[in-house]
Design a protein around this motif. Structure first.
Motif, PDB file in Angstrom:
ATOM      1  N   MET A   1       0.844  -1.176   0.000  1.00  9.31           N
ATOM      2  CA  MET A   1       0.000   0.000   0.000  1.00  9.31           C
ATOM      3  C   MET A   1       0.891   1.242   0.000  1.00  9.31           C
ATOM      4  SD  MET A   1      -2.829   1.228   2.762  1.00  9.31           S
ATOM      5  CE  MET A   1      -4.383   0.785   2.117  1.00  9.31           C
ATOM      6  N   ASN A   2       0.575   2.103  -0.833  1.00 11.06           N
ATOM      7  CA  ASN A   2       1.280   3.368  -0.992  1.00 11.06           C
ATOM      8  C   ASN A   2       0.976   4.289   0.204  1.00 11.06           C
ATOM      9  OD1 ASN A   2       1.888   6.013  -1.771  1.00 11.06           O
ATOM     10  ND2 ASN A   2       1.424   5.609  -3.917  1.00 11.06           N
ATOM     11  N   PRO A   3       1.977   4.971   0.796  1.00  9.14           N
ATOM     12  CA  PRO A   3       1.711   5.862   1.937  1.00  9.14           C
ATOM     13  C   PRO A   3       0.685   6.947   1.621  1.00  9.14           C
ATOM     14  CG  PRO A   3       4.066   5.518   1.698  1.00  9.14           C
ATOM     15  CD  PRO A   3       3.409   4.873   0.513  1.00  9.14           C
ATOM     16  N   GLY A   4       0.637   7.406   0.383  1.00  7.88           N
ATOM     17  CA  GLY A   4      -0.362   8.411   0.001  1.00  7.88           C
ATOM     18  C   GLY A   4      -1.775   7.857   0.068  1.00  7.88           C
ATOM     19  N   ASN A   5      -1.941   6.587  -0.337  1.00  7.26           N
ATOM     20  CA  ASN A   5      -3.261   5.950  -0.263  1.00  7.26           C
ATOM     21  C   ASN A   5      -3.702   5.771   1.184  1.00  7.26           C
ATOM     22  OD1 ASN A   5      -3.409   5.805  -3.012  1.00  7.26           O
ATOM     23  ND2 ASN A   5      -2.739   3.680  -3.132  1.00  7.26           N
ATOM     24  N   PHE A   6      -2.743   5.426   2.063  1.00  5.57           N
ATOM     25  CA  PHE A   6      -3.086   5.279   3.481  1.00  5.57           C
ATOM     26  C   PHE A   6      -3.538   6.608   4.073  1.00  5.57           C
ATOM     27  CE2 PHE A   6      -2.035   5.398   7.980  1.00  5.57           C
ATOM     28  CZ  PHE A   6      -2.792   4.325   8.422  1.00  5.57           C
ATOM     29  N   GLN A   7      -2.883   7.682   3.691  1.00  4.41           N
ATOM     30  CA  GLN A   7      -3.253   9.004   4.206  1.00  4.41           C
ATOM     31  C   GLN A   7      -4.666   9.383   3.757  1.00  4.41           C
ATOM     32  OE1 GLN A   7      -1.500  10.677   6.368  1.00  4.41           O
ATOM     33  NE2 GLN A   7      -2.926  12.392   6.469  1.00  4.41           N
ATOM     34  N   ILE A   8      -4.994   9.089   2.515  1.00  2.61           N
ATOM     35  CA  ILE A   8      -6.344   9.378   2.010  1.00  2.61           C
ATOM     36  C   ILE A   8      -7.373   8.521   2.741  1.00  2.61           C
ATOM     37  CG2 ILE A   8      -7.849   9.210  -0.008  1.00  2.61           C
ATOM     38  CD1 ILE A   8      -5.359   9.899  -1.712  1.00  2.61           C
ATOM     39  N   ALA A   9      -7.056   7.233   2.914  1.00  2.00           N
ATOM     40  CA  ALA A   9      -7.980   6.338   3.616  1.00  2.00           C
ATOM     41  C   ALA A   9      -8.169   6.779   5.066  1.00  2.00           C
ATOM     42  CB  ALA A   9      -7.464   4.904   3.563  1.00  2.00           C
ATOM     43  N   TRP A  10      -7.083   7.218   5.709  1.00  2.00           N
ATOM     44  CA  TRP A  10      -7.186   7.674   7.094  1.00  2.00           C
ATOM     45  C   TRP A  10      -8.077   8.910   7.206  1.00  2.00           C
ATOM     46  CZ3 TRP A  10      -7.027   6.331  11.843  1.00  2.00           C
ATOM     47  CH2 TRP A  10      -6.920   7.270  12.842  1.00  2.00           C
ATOM     48  N   GLU A  11      -7.927   9.841   6.269  1.00  2.00           N
ATOM     49  CA  GLU A  11      -8.749  11.053   6.293  1.00  2.00           C
ATOM     50  C   GLU A  11     -10.234  10.725   6.118  1.00  2.00           C
ATOM     51  OE1 GLU A  11      -8.071  14.268   6.945  1.00  2.00           O
ATOM     52  OE2 GLU A  11      -6.093  13.522   7.535  1.00  2.00           O
ATOM     53  N   ILE A  12     -10.515   9.726   5.298  1.00  2.00           N
ATOM     54  CA  ILE A  12     -11.911   9.359   5.049  1.00  2.00           C
ATOM     55  C   ILE A  12     -12.495   8.585   6.225  1.00  2.00           C
ATOM     56  CG2 ILE A  12     -13.424   7.942   3.602  1.00  2.00           C
ATOM     57  CD1 ILE A  12     -11.609   8.696   1.245  1.00  2.00           C
ATOM     58  N   MET A  13     -11.717   7.662   6.800  1.00  2.00           N
ATOM     59  CA  MET A  13     -12.234   6.730   7.797  1.00  2.00           C
ATOM     60  C   MET A  13     -11.990   7.144   9.250  1.00  2.00           C
ATOM     61  SD  MET A  13     -13.788   4.611   5.988  1.00  2.00           S
ATOM     62  CE  MET A  13     -14.171   3.383   7.214  1.00  2.00           C
ATOM     63  N   TRP A  15     -13.266   9.613  11.255  1.00  2.00           N
ATOM     64  CA  TRP A  15     -14.451   9.875  12.064  1.00  2.00           C
ATOM     65  C   TRP A  15     -15.384   8.676  12.173  1.00  2.00           C
ATOM     66  CZ3 TRP A  15     -13.471  13.224  15.358  1.00  2.00           C
ATOM     67  CH2 TRP A  15     -12.673  14.327  15.060  1.00  2.00           C
ATOM     68  N   PRO A  16     -15.571   7.883  11.121  1.00  2.00           N
ATOM     69  CA  PRO A  16     -16.347   6.653  11.326  1.00  2.00           C
ATOM     70  C   PRO A  16     -15.696   5.707  12.339  1.00  2.00           C
ATOM     71  CG  PRO A  16     -16.266   7.153   9.005  1.00  2.00           C
ATOM     72  CD  PRO A  16     -15.345   8.123   9.686  1.00  2.00           C
ATOM     73  N   LEU A  17     -14.363   5.657  12.367  1.00  2.00           N
ATOM     74  CA  LEU A  17     -13.678   4.833  13.354  1.00  2.00           C
ATOM     75  C   LEU A  17     -13.935   5.339  14.772  1.00  2.00           C
ATOM     76  CD1 LEU A  17     -11.675   2.561  14.023  1.00  2.00           C
ATOM     77  CD2 LEU A  17      -9.843   4.239  13.776  1.00  2.00           C
ATOM     78  N   VAL A  18     -13.889   6.645  14.952  1.00  2.00           N
ATOM     79  CA  VAL A  18     -14.180   7.226  16.263  1.00  2.00           C
ATOM     80  C   VAL A  18     -15.616   6.896  16.677  1.00  2.00           C
ATOM     81  CG1 VAL A  18     -14.473   9.410  17.506  1.00  2.00           C
ATOM     82  CG2 VAL A  18     -12.464   9.045  16.069  1.00  2.00           C
ATOM     83  N   ALA A  19     -16.547   6.996  15.751  1.00  2.00           N
ATOM     84  CA  ALA A  19     -17.946   6.675  16.056  1.00  2.00           C
ATOM     85  C   ALA A  19     -18.101   5.206  16.429  1.00  2.00           C
ATOM     86  CB  ALA A  19     -18.836   7.016  14.859  1.00  2.00           C
ATOM     87  N   CYS A  20     -17.392   4.329  15.729  1.00  2.00           N
ATOM     88  CA  CYS A  20     -17.467   2.900  16.037  1.00  2.00           C
ATOM     89  C   CYS A  20     -16.870   2.576  17.399  1.00  2.00           C
ATOM     90  CB  CYS A  20     -16.752   2.085  14.956  1.00  2.00           C
ATOM     91  SG  CYS A  20     -17.652   2.021  13.411  1.00  2.00           S
ATOM     92  N   LEU A  21     -15.978   3.385  17.888  1.00  2.00           N
ATOM     93  CA  LEU A  21     -15.385   3.147  19.198  1.00  2.00           C
ATOM     94  C   LEU A  21     -16.213   3.763  20.331  1.00  2.00           C
ATOM     95  CD1 LEU A  21     -11.615   3.707  18.355  1.00  2.00           C
ATOM     96  CD2 LEU A  21     -12.792   1.538  18.750  1.00  2.00           C
ATOM     97  N   ILE A  22     -16.948   4.831  20.048  1.00  2.00           N
ATOM     98  CA  ILE A  22     -17.701   5.528  21.092  1.00  2.00           C
ATOM     99  C   ILE A  22     -19.145   5.012  21.212  1.00  2.00           C
ATOM    100  CG2 ILE A  22     -18.693   7.757  21.738  1.00  2.00           C
ATOM    101  CD1 ILE A  22     -16.169   9.058  20.676  1.00  2.00           C
TER     102      ILE A  22
END
Length: 110
Positions: A1-13, A15-22
């Motif tokens: 996985m390209n580091p740029g793709n991970f950064q884009i995926a992190w930006e998208i996911m 807040w949904p990750l935070v919601a899934c944890l809270i």
């Protein structure tokens, strides 16, 4: 996985990750509070019974968009509302009904 793709995926996911944890611990707490009081509001109970009808139709092999799935959900919801009406005439609780989905589901298993 390209580091740029991970950064884009992190930006998208992020807040949904935070919601899934809270949200799950909060919803579990609120659900346990409702169960402890043994009160289930009628509209929520009938929605659960309708979902039970959909699940039964799907387990019997019908497709989600088939009319038989709709009819199964509607018939179980109608059965639940008739039981609620009978309970009200017998002097049961008016706004909140105790354990309606559990009783209806247990009678379906027999």
């Amino acid at each position: 996985m390209n580091p740029g793709n991970f950064q884009i995926a992190w930006e998208i996911m992020k807040w949904p990750l935070v919601a899934c944890l809270i949200l799950p611990p909060l919803l579990v707490y609120l659900g346990l509070h409702v169960v402890r009081r043994e009160v289930i509001f009628v509209d929520l109970a009938l929605a659960q019974v309708a979902t039970l009808g959909t699940c039964i139709a799907l387990l019997l092999g019908h497709h989600f968009n088939d009319r038989i799935t709709l009819y199964t959900s509607q018939s179980l919801t109608l059965q639940g509302s008739i039981r609620k009406k009978r309970k009200r005439r017998a002097g049961g609780p008016g706004k909140a009904q105790k354990a309606l989905p559990r009783r209806t589901a247990s009678r379906m298993r027999r």
